[in-house]
Design a protein around this motif. Structure first.
Motif, PDB file in Angstrom:
ATOM      1  N   THR A  13      37.417  43.667  16.240  1.00 46.65           N
ATOM      2  CA  THR A  13      38.835  43.779  16.481  1.00 46.65           C
ATOM      3  C   THR A  13      39.453  44.963  17.017  1.00 46.65           C
ATOM      4  N   ARG A  14      39.091  46.071  16.314  1.00 52.50           N
ATOM      5  CA  ARG A  14      39.456  47.473  16.852  1.00 52.50           C
ATOM      6  C   ARG A  14      38.981  47.799  18.325  1.00 52.50           C
ATOM      7  N   HIS A  36      27.858  54.832  16.490  1.00 52.98           N
ATOM      8  CA  HIS A  36      29.190  54.311  17.004  1.00 52.98           C
ATOM      9  C   HIS A  36      29.963  55.471  17.234  1.00 52.98           C
ATOM     10  N   MET A  54      26.870  44.314  10.491  1.00 45.58           N
ATOM     11  CA  MET A  54      26.739  43.171  11.462  1.00 45.58           C
ATOM     12  C   MET A  54      25.357  43.288  11.935  1.00 45.58           C
TER      13      MET A  54
HETATM   14  N1   CP Z   1      35.734  50.250  13.339  1.00 39.83           N
HETATM   15  C1   CP Z   1      35.372  49.086  14.344  1.00 39.83           C
HETATM   16  O1   CP Z   1      34.483  49.337  14.970  1.00 39.83           O
HETATM   17  O2   CP Z   1      35.991  47.923  14.144  1.00 39.83           O
HETATM   18  P1   CP Z   1      35.551  46.590  15.044  1.00 39.83           P
HETATM   19  O3   CP Z   1      34.568  46.061  14.353  1.00 39.83           O
HETATM   20  O4   CP Z   1      36.948  45.763  14.750  1.00 39.83           O
HETATM   21  O5   CP Z   1      35.784  46.909  16.490  1.00 39.83           O
END
Ligand code: CP
Ligand code: NVA
Length: 328
Positions: free
Chosen positions: A58-59, A134, A235
């Motif tokens: 999402t983000r 990340h 994930m």
């Molecule tokens: N924090 C983050 O990466 O969120 P998403 O998985 O929604 O991109």
């Protein structure tokens, strides 16, 4: 010293000096200020970038899309339905996309994939999350800390949970680069690897930061400025790990009792999404199967006034904008 990041990949913060990271944070803060004042920053009109997502988001996806749009850049979103990794190798995909786009974002599995994209595409490649790192999340986190606590150097950041995956590893790196004192407080099975800790030692020597690995909550959280956690199962990990993970990490759940032992001014951070309540499809399944209602952080802490998680989420967009603008 003038900093020029044009043409650079953004694969892990290992590749960036503290000055370069600070430059990106300053640029992001400037973009944030301009956004609030409705000042246009569409300096990259006519450029195109590709966004590859092999895992959900999402983000990160929204941040890349909004940031690109603000800069005047067109995006193509590639997920299900592309040939990547199925009919076509990463090297071939990279060479095709490199002919059409000025930059490529990749979210997916092994770090090697994003490195190959960078190697073969000939354009800047940005890591939007791999199993190992990340880095765009780290910029948002550091900007958020700076905004709330005024500075970074010497701050004590305590991370609870799985510290040997993308978030734990990346915090270890960014804290070492910028001189924060990083503590991973978890079951020792989930400590970052010794090789990463050794690699960080050189940066800590220069920055004045430190790394502590401990299973002891009391000593970890004492004098903490920042309490940080992430999901217990990431994930791409198999469903079979849930049971063991819950058993191993439940003692390291961030509760209000834990937060009370930190500095009164301490902030709570989480990269999100979070299982602070299990009122989601996956959450309900987990809740039913394992008889729990909260995981890495309690709802009370997540919703408390010390929680800055939505500032962190917003800052994903401003910092990603800085990365795109600086490297294209
Ligand atoms: N924090 C983050 O990466 O969120 P998403 O998985 O929604 O991109
Ligand atoms: N460790 C988490 C981070 C999500 C932003 C995962 O990889 O799923």
């Amino acid at each position: 010293m003038s900093i020029n990041l044009k043409g650079r990949n953004f694969l892990t913060l290992k590749d960036f000096t503290s000055e370069e990271i600070t430059y990106l944070l300053d640029l992001a803060a400037d973009f944030k200020d301009k956004k609030k004042k409705h000042i246009a920053v569409d300096t990259h009109r006519g450029k195109n970038i590709a966004l590859i997502f092999e895992k959900t988001s999402t983000r990160t996806r929204c941040s890349f899309e909004v940031a690109a749009h603000d800069l005047g850049i067109m995006t193509t979103y590639l997920a299900e339905g592309s040939q990547i990794g199925k009919k076509e190798s990463i090297a071939d995909t990279a060479r095709v996309l490199g002919r059409m786009y000025e930059g490529i974002e990749y979210r997916g599995f092994e770090q090697k994939i994003v490195e190959d994209l960078a190697k073969y595409s000939g354009v800047p490649v940005w890591n939007g999350l791999t199993n190992e790192y990340h880095p765009t999340q780290m910029l948002a986190d550091m900007l958020t800390i700076r905004e709330h606590l005024g500075s970074l150097k010497g701050k004590k950041l305590v991370y609870f949970g799985d510290a040997r995956y993308n978030i734990g590893n990346s915090l270890c790196i960014v804290c070492s680069k910028l001189g924060l004192n990083f503590t991973a407080c978890t079951n020792k099975k989930y400590f970052p690897s010794q090789s990463l800790v050794d690699e960080c030692a050189a940066w800590n020597k220069e920055s004045g930061g430190s790394i502590t690995l401990t299973e002891d909550i009391e000593s970890a959280v004492k004098d903490a400025d920042i309490i940080y956690t992430d999901v217990w199962v990431s994930m791409g990990e198999p469903d079979e790990v849930w049971e063991e993970r819950i058993k191993d990490l439940k003692p390291y759940q961030v509760t209000s009792d834990v937060v009370k032992k930190a500095k009164p001014s301490a902030i709570f951070m989480h990269d999100l999404p979070s299982f602070h309540n299990l009122d989601t499809t996956i959450g309900k399944e987990i809740s039913k199967k394992f008889g729990i209602t909260e995981m890495e952080v309690t709802d009370e802490v997540f919703e408390s006034s010390q929680s800055v998680v939505f500032d962190e989420a917003e800052n994903r967009m401003h910092t990603i904008k800085a990365v795109i603008a600086a490297t294209i």
